[in-house]
Write an enzyme that holds these catalytic residues in place. Structure first.
Site, short mmCIF file in Angstrom:
data_model
loop_
_atom_site.label_atom_id
_atom_site.label_comp_id
_atom_site.label_asym_id
_atom_site.label_seq_id
_atom_site.Cartn_x
_atom_site.Cartn_y
_atom_site.Cartn_z
N ARG A 98 0.82 -1.20 0.00
CA ARG A 98 0.00 0.00 0.00
C ARG A 98 0.86 1.27 0.00
NH1 ARG A 98 -5.29 1.62 -1.12
NH2 ARG A 98 -5.23 3.85 -0.65
N HIS A 99 2.01 1.23 0.71
CA HIS A 99 2.91 2.39 0.72
C HIS A 99 3.38 2.73 -0.69
CE1 HIS A 99 3.06 2.60 5.06
NE2 HIS A 99 3.43 1.32 5.13
N ASP A 153 10.91 -2.97 -9.81
CA ASP A 153 11.81 -3.79 -9.00
C ASP A 153 12.95 -2.89 -8.61
OD1 ASP A 153 12.28 -6.46 -7.89
OD2 ASP A 153 14.12 -6.40 -9.06
N GLY A 164 12.64 0.13 4.23
CA GLY A 164 13.77 -0.57 3.63
C GLY A 164 15.11 -0.01 4.08
N TYR A 165 15.96 0.31 3.12
CA TYR A 165 17.30 0.80 3.41
C TYR A 165 17.38 2.32 3.58
CZ TYR A 165 18.90 -3.88 2.10
OH TYR A 165 19.10 -5.25 2.04
#
Length: 216
Positions: free
Chosen positions: A15-16, A72, A171-172
């Site tokens: 969703r983000h 990706d 994430g990062y």
């Protein structure tokens, strides 16, 4: 009479990501309505970002009968030969399981691998490949060939911090400092990140392809 929006599905259950890409694409291609996806996720067995993005877009287009976009993305660290790369989301491997936070496990492993690396050798980039796939049996407004597809790439250069900073993003983001910034990506506002990120760069390029293939 107002024209009906062109429905395009985002091949992701995140969703983000849907919210982020709606913010990015809305001013670039206002004619489309970006929809979420709840269909099956294909096996991402490509050897590059573009291949995996196309695998996801093709699967969503086939499942929904709608044009589909996908991305990706990952982080590429120069001194690690471009790794984690396409393995960014599962870099910590089995350390992700057992109820822990996979993002934290990935960050811990990456920082441990770079612990002895000097600041001047910690260069890295966020990379995003964005793909569009058209369904094989559906006409398009511009007469594009059925089954048409394309993938483009966006790169956000920077470096890896020695410790996480900031509470935003995912994430990062907490360990990535964009080039020319003193803050991590996790310390940027959503608007700042949208303006400069690898997704912004990739989907700005993909927006031109969407307009060419879908907008009358």
């Amino acid at each position: 009479m107002t024209a009906e929006p062109l429905r395009v599905v985002l091949a992701s259950h995140n969703r983000h990501k849907l919210d982020e890409l709606r913010r990015i694409l809305s001013p670039l291609v206002p004619e489309i309505e970006l929809l979420g996806y709840d269909g099956p996720e294909p096996i991402e067995d490509g050897i590059g970002f573009e291949e995996n993005a196309l695998i996801k877009a093709r699967a969503a287009a086939a499942h929904t009968g709608l044009p589909a976009i996908a991305d990706d993305s990952g982080i590429s660290v120069d001194i690690l030969g471009g790794s984690p790369g396409i393995f960014s989301a599962r870099w910590a491997g089995t350390a992700r399981s057992g109820g822990g936070d996979p993002d934290r496990a990935n960050l811990r492993l990456l920082l441990a691998q770079l612990a002895d690396i000097a600041d001047e050798h910690r260069s890295a980039s966020f990379v995003c490949a964005a793909a569009l796939a058209l369904p094989a049996a559906s006409p398009t407004p511009t007469g594009s060939e059925n089954g048409d597809e394309v993938a483009v790439r966006g790169v956000w250069p920077g470096s890896i911090l020695r410790a996480p900073a900031g509470e935003g993003g995912f994430g990062y983001d907490p360990v990535f400092r964009p080039e020319g910034e003193h803050r991590s990506a996790a310390q940027l506002s959503p608007e700042e990140k949208d303006a400069h990120s690898h997704r912004r760069r990739a989907f700005t390029r993909l927006a031109a392809e969407i307009r060419t293939r879908l907008v009358p």
